[in-house]
Structures are given as C-alpha cells and as structure tokens.
Motif scaffolding. Structure first.
Motif, PDB file in Angstrom:
ATOM      1  N   ILE A  11       0.750  -1.191  -0.152  1.00 45.26           N
ATOM      2  CA  ILE A  11       0.054   0.110  -0.100  1.00 45.26           C
ATOM      3  C   ILE A  11       0.939   1.306  -0.074  1.00 45.26           C
ATOM      4  O   ILE A  11       0.690   2.234  -0.823  1.00 45.26           O
ATOM      5  CB  ILE A  11      -0.884   0.027   1.041  1.00 45.26           C
ATOM      6  CG1 ILE A  11      -1.870  -1.134   1.102  1.00 45.26           C
ATOM      7  CG2 ILE A  11      -1.786   1.218   1.243  1.00 45.26           C
ATOM      8  CD1 ILE A  11      -2.756  -1.265   2.399  1.00 45.26           C
ATOM      9  N   THR A  12       1.921   1.292   0.807  1.00 42.66           N
ATOM     10  CA  THR A  12       2.778   2.554   1.071  1.00 42.66           C
ATOM     11  C   THR A  12       4.179   2.157   0.810  1.00 42.66           C
ATOM     12  O   THR A  12       4.535   1.102   0.909  1.00 42.66           O
ATOM     13  CB  THR A  12       2.670   3.020   2.221  1.00 42.66           C
ATOM     14  OG1 THR A  12       2.916   1.959   3.380  1.00 42.66           O
ATOM     15  CG2 THR A  12       1.355   3.356   2.981  1.00 42.66           C
ATOM     16  N   ASP A  13       4.857   3.086   0.131  1.00 43.25           N
ATOM     17  CA  ASP A  13       6.404   3.183  -0.277  1.00 43.25           C
ATOM     18  C   ASP A  13       7.038   3.551   1.232  1.00 43.25           C
ATOM     19  O   ASP A  13       7.066   4.904   1.095  1.00 43.25           O
ATOM     20  CB  ASP A  13       6.480   3.937  -1.536  1.00 43.25           C
ATOM     21  CG  ASP A  13       8.139   3.907  -1.891  1.00 43.25           C
ATOM     22  OD1 ASP A  13       8.898   3.078  -1.253  1.00 43.25           O
ATOM     23  OD2 ASP A  13       8.507   4.667  -2.739  1.00 43.25           O
ATOM     24  N   SER A  14       7.228   2.870   1.934  1.00 38.08           N
ATOM     25  CA  SER A  14       7.699   3.332   3.260  1.00 38.08           C
ATOM     26  C   SER A  14       9.307   3.177   3.425  1.00 38.08           C
ATOM     27  O   SER A  14       9.649   3.394   4.687  1.00 38.08           O
ATOM     28  CB  SER A  14       7.047   2.819   4.407  1.00 38.08           C
ATOM     29  OG  SER A  14       6.897   1.285   4.159  1.00 38.08           O
ATOM     30  N   ALA A  15       9.866   2.661   2.310  1.00 44.12           N
ATOM     31  CA  ALA A  15      11.287   2.257   2.535  1.00 44.12           C
ATOM     32  C   ALA A  15      12.161   3.614   3.068  1.00 44.12           C
ATOM     33  O   ALA A  15      13.010   3.049   4.077  1.00 44.12           O
ATOM     34  CB  ALA A  15      11.953   1.738   1.234  1.00 44.12           C
ATOM     35  N   MET A  53       7.917   8.538  10.933  1.00 41.77           N
ATOM     36  CA  MET A  53       7.205   7.333  10.562  1.00 41.77           C
ATOM     37  C   MET A  53       6.160   7.827   9.240  1.00 41.77           C
ATOM     38  O   MET A  53       5.976   7.005   8.415  1.00 41.77           O
ATOM     39  CB  MET A  53       6.101   7.061  11.628  1.00 41.77           C
ATOM     40  CG  MET A  53       5.219   5.935  11.524  1.00 41.77           C
ATOM     41  SD  MET A  53       4.417   5.383  12.776  1.00 41.77           S
ATOM     42  CE  MET A  53       3.445   6.780  13.398  1.00 41.77           C
ATOM     43  N   LEU A  54       5.772   9.138   9.248  1.00 48.48           N
ATOM     44  CA  LEU A  54       5.286   9.603   8.047  1.00 48.48           C
ATOM     45  C   LEU A  54       5.729   9.779   6.828  1.00 48.48           C
ATOM     46  O   LEU A  54       5.339  10.546   5.942  1.00 48.48           O
ATOM     47  CB  LEU A  54       4.376  10.550   8.306  1.00 48.48           C
ATOM     48  CG  LEU A  54       3.219  10.092   9.741  1.00 48.48           C
ATOM     49  CD1 LEU A  54       2.418  11.388  10.251  1.00 48.48           C
ATOM     50  CD2 LEU A  54       2.204   9.171   9.274  1.00 48.48           C
ATOM     51  N   ASP A  55       7.020   9.895   6.657  1.00 50.59           N
ATOM     52  CA  ASP A  55       8.079   9.895   5.819  1.00 50.59           C
ATOM     53  C   ASP A  55       7.895   8.833   4.521  1.00 50.59           C
ATOM     54  O   ASP A  55       8.686   7.878   4.320  1.00 50.59           O
ATOM     55  CB  ASP A  55       9.407  10.107   6.181  1.00 50.59           C
ATOM     56  CG  ASP A  55      10.340  10.384   4.778  1.00 50.59           C
ATOM     57  OD1 ASP A  55       9.902  11.036   4.026  1.00 50.59           O
ATOM     58  OD2 ASP A  55      11.584  10.243   4.896  1.00 50.59           O
ATOM     59  N   THR A  56       6.722   8.885   4.121  1.00 48.38           N
ATOM     60  CA  THR A  56       6.163   7.656   3.368  1.00 48.38           C
ATOM     61  C   THR A  56       5.171   8.237   2.256  1.00 48.38           C
ATOM     62  O   THR A  56       4.640   9.345   2.462  1.00 48.38           O
ATOM     63  CB  THR A  56       5.629   6.393   4.048  1.00 48.38           C
ATOM     64  OG1 THR A  56       5.583   5.315   3.249  1.00 48.38           O
ATOM     65  CG2 THR A  56       4.538   6.888   5.092  1.00 48.38           C
ATOM     66  N   ALA A  57       4.676   7.389   1.405  1.00 49.90           N
ATOM     67  CA  ALA A  57       3.729   7.743   0.347  1.00 49.90           C
ATOM     68  C   ALA A  57       2.907   6.462   0.064  1.00 49.90           C
ATOM     69  O   ALA A  57       3.471   5.532  -0.211  1.00 49.90           O
ATOM     70  CB  ALA A  57       4.433   8.249  -0.928  1.00 49.90           C
ATOM     71  N   VAL A  58       1.746   6.632  -0.586  1.00 44.77           N
ATOM     72  CA  VAL A  58       0.790   5.713  -0.980  1.00 44.77           C
ATOM     73  C   VAL A  58       1.253   5.324  -2.338  1.00 44.77           C
ATOM     74  O   VAL A  58       1.373   6.514  -3.256  1.00 44.77           O
ATOM     75  CB  VAL A  58      -0.726   6.061  -0.863  1.00 44.77           C
ATOM     76  CG1 VAL A  58      -1.656   5.017  -1.201  1.00 44.77           C
ATOM     77  CG2 VAL A  58      -1.186   6.354   0.687  1.00 44.77           C
ATOM     78  N   TYR A  59       1.367   4.115  -2.894  1.00 43.56           N
ATOM     79  CA  TYR A  59       1.586   4.019  -4.288  1.00 43.56           C
ATOM     80  C   TYR A  59       0.479   4.511  -5.086  1.00 43.56           C
ATOM     81  O   TYR A  59      -0.616   4.463  -4.659  1.00 43.56           O
ATOM     82  CB  TYR A  59       1.655   2.387  -4.528  1.00 43.56           C
ATOM     83  CG  TYR A  59       3.094   1.978  -4.023  1.00 43.56           C
ATOM     84  CD1 TYR A  59       4.357   2.325  -4.537  1.00 43.56           C
ATOM     85  CD2 TYR A  59       3.215   1.277  -2.834  1.00 43.56           C
ATOM     86  CE1 TYR A  59       5.369   1.724  -4.240  1.00 43.56           C
ATOM     87  CE2 TYR A  59       4.224   0.584  -2.427  1.00 43.56           C
ATOM     88  CZ  TYR A  59       5.351   0.771  -3.282  1.00 43.56           C
ATOM     89  OH  TYR A  59       6.588   0.527  -2.374  1.00 43.56           O
ATOM     90  N   PRO A  60       0.692   5.205  -6.094  1.00 40.63           N
ATOM     91  CA  PRO A  60      -0.163   5.553  -7.133  1.00 40.63           C
ATOM     92  C   PRO A  60      -1.398   4.472  -7.527  1.00 40.63           C
ATOM     93  O   PRO A  60      -1.071   3.326  -7.792  1.00 40.63           O
ATOM     94  CB  PRO A  60       0.669   6.126  -8.461  1.00 40.63           C
ATOM     95  CG  PRO A  60       1.806   6.246  -7.686  1.00 40.63           C
ATOM     96  CD  PRO A  60       2.108   5.591  -6.900  1.00 40.63           C
ATOM     97  N   GLY A  61      -2.594   5.010  -7.312  1.00 42.54           N
ATOM     98  CA  GLY A  61      -3.658   3.931  -7.864  1.00 42.54           C
ATOM     99  C   GLY A  61      -4.148   3.156  -6.646  1.00 42.54           C
ATOM    100  O   GLY A  61      -5.508   2.663  -6.737  1.00 42.54           O
ATOM    101  N   VAL A  62      -3.373   3.062  -5.600  1.00 46.59           N
ATOM    102  CA  VAL A  62      -3.862   1.968  -4.626  1.00 46.59           C
ATOM    103  C   VAL A  62      -4.870   2.492  -3.804  1.00 46.59           C
ATOM    104  O   VAL A  62      -5.898   1.654  -3.405  1.00 46.59           O
ATOM    105  CB  VAL A  62      -2.538   1.583  -3.640  1.00 46.59           C
ATOM    106  CG1 VAL A  62      -2.980   0.901  -2.520  1.00 46.59           C
ATOM    107  CG2 VAL A  62      -1.507   0.809  -4.253  1.00 46.59           C
ATOM    108  N   GLY A  80       6.789  -3.570  -4.974  1.00 50.70           N
ATOM    109  CA  GLY A  80       7.216  -3.798  -3.548  1.00 50.70           C
ATOM    110  C   GLY A  80       8.534  -3.994  -3.649  1.00 50.70           C
ATOM    111  O   GLY A  80       9.567  -3.704  -4.461  1.00 50.70           O
ATOM    112  N   TYR A  81       9.023  -4.667  -2.381  1.00 47.35           N
ATOM    113  CA  TYR A  81      10.642  -4.741  -2.031  1.00 47.35           C
ATOM    114  C   TYR A  81      10.946  -6.250  -2.178  1.00 47.35           C
ATOM    115  O   TYR A  81      12.179  -6.262  -1.757  1.00 47.35           O
ATOM    116  CB  TYR A  81      10.620  -4.080  -0.623  1.00 47.35           C
ATOM    117  CG  TYR A  81      10.194  -2.741  -0.308  1.00 47.35           C
ATOM    118  CD1 TYR A  81      10.480  -1.823  -0.989  1.00 47.35           C
ATOM    119  CD2 TYR A  81       9.299  -2.634   0.781  1.00 47.35           C
ATOM    120  CE1 TYR A  81       9.989  -0.517  -0.748  1.00 47.35           C
ATOM    121  CE2 TYR A  81       8.883  -1.233   0.976  1.00 47.35           C
ATOM    122  CZ  TYR A  81       8.942  -0.446  -0.014  1.00 47.35           C
ATOM    123  OH  TYR A  81       8.501   0.944   0.501  1.00 47.35           O
ATOM    124  N   GLY A  82      10.320  -7.069  -2.738  1.00 44.18           N
ATOM    125  CA  GLY A  82      10.730  -8.109  -2.882  1.00 44.18           C
ATOM    126  C   GLY A  82      11.470  -8.595  -4.126  1.00 44.18           C
ATOM    127  O   GLY A  82      11.389  -7.755  -4.962  1.00 44.18           O
TER     128      GLY A  82
END
Length: 218
Positions: free
Chosen positions: A16-20, A83-92, A192-194
């Motif tokens: 859901i989020t690009d939280s890396a 913690m909020l230095d993140t973004a929702v992936y486009p379209g999700v 994602g990150y896999g």
C-alpha cells in the motif's frame, strides 16, 4: 485464478505504501545509536517486510538480546514525522475504495506494529476502507506473518465476514508463506520490495494496480 474473493488481506509496507525511506533512515540511525557500522542503503532494504526482530538476527547477526535492544531503539526513533515519511503508491487508494464499494471485507495484515500501521492508514485517510487492522503486537508475542494472518482471519470472522475464499496481497515471500500456513493464496505485487525469486511462493504476481484490480474484482 479465482476472482471471487470473500475477503482480502493487505500487507502495508511495499504493497500500500512506499515506506522504505522512513524505515531505512530509522534503521540507519538505530545502527549508529547502537555503535554498529551502518549497512549500505541496498542492504537496509532487506529489512523492509520481514519482522524486524528476526531481520536483526538474520541480517545483522545479532543475538536474541541484541535484537530486542535494537528493536527498542528503532521503535523509539520511528515515531512522529519519521514514521510519516512515506507515500501511498499511485492508484492504490482508488483500488481500496473500489473494493470497499464492492462490499468485500478487507483486513490489514502487516508486520509493522499495529498502532503505527493504524496511524499511517489514518494519516492517509485509508483506515475507513478496512474492516479490521492487524499488526505486530508491542510485546512481539504476535510478530510472525503467519500469526498476523491468523489474527486477521480471527477478527474478520468475529465480525461476520465470509472466510470461504480469502486472499492475501503482499510484496514479499514472507506474506505468501504466512498466508499459506492458513491455506490462503497470495498475490504478490511487483512494485514492492521483494526479489523476483520471491514470486515463486505466490499464486500470482501482478505488475500494476490495474492488473491487481482485475484479479481482485474481475
């Protein structure tokens, strides 16, 4: 692949989020505070997804006590604006809204601490789409993905959700393996990150939100 799902479980980080950026920056500060060499950014990415207690032991070679200390330092750092230095992936967000409108129960099933995950979903106004939200417990008594999936299914069942045909959506092999422990198939998202090798654990892999939407909603 069956497209009539009775319930959908979603991972958070990498799905859901690009939280890396938030996670790896806090990890770097954690290693520095512990007086350990800070791993390169590429190595820190491996920590995004699996339970951190296990990741500290596997990737950093920490003892159980050292891993617990590192987890405590990390959690203290990973708060507020970090913690909020993140973004929702486009379209999700749009896909979650469509699933909600289709009246398919959704559960969050993440290895992130539950209170942090809820804070992030509320920040992005996504919590309203989820029937239940499950993450790791503060005490780490619930931290493995299998335990988190089990708790998500239990909470869904408690509110009367149909569990005849649930599906997991995630980005790492940990998601697929944790879901498989309960007979739940997994769709892995490529954004994602896999690694590509992790896709072998999944029932299907998708490369776009539109493709995921077709598998979930037909």
């Amino acid at each position: 692949m069956t497209r009539t799902w009775s319930a959908i479980l979603f991972d958070l980080d990498g799905t859901i989020t690009d939280s890396a950026p938030a996670i790896t920056n806090s990890l770097a500060r954690t290693f520095a505070l512990l007086g350990r060499p800070v791993p390169p950014a590429a190595e820190l990415l491996a920590y995004v997804g699996p339970p951190l207690l296990a990741a500290f032991r596997e990737y950093a070679g920490m003892t159980p006590d050292e891993a617990l200390e590192a987890l405590a330092v990390y959690r203290a750092d990973y708060q507020g604006e970090h913690m909020l230095d993140t973004a929702v992936y486009p379209g999700v967000a749009g896909l979650l809204e469509r699933i909600h409108e289709a009246k398919i129960p959704m559960a969050l099933a993440t290895s992130k601490p539950e209170h942090s995950a809820i804070t992030i979903l509320e920040h992005f106004d996504l919590a309203k789409y989820f029937t239940v939200m499950v993450g790791a417990s503060d005490t780490e008594t619930r931290s493995s993905k299998a335990d988190i999936v089990e708790e998500a299914l239990t909470r869904l069942g408690a509110v009367g959700a149909n569990l005849a045909a649930p599906v997991m959506v995630g980005d790492r092999s940990y998601d697929a393996e944790g879901a498989a422990a309960h007979g739940v198939p997994t769709i892995l998202v490529e954004w994602g990150y896999g690694s590509p090798a992790e896709a072998a654990a999944a029932t299907a892999t998708v490369y776009s939100v539109d493709q995921l939407g077709r598998l979930l909603l037909g």
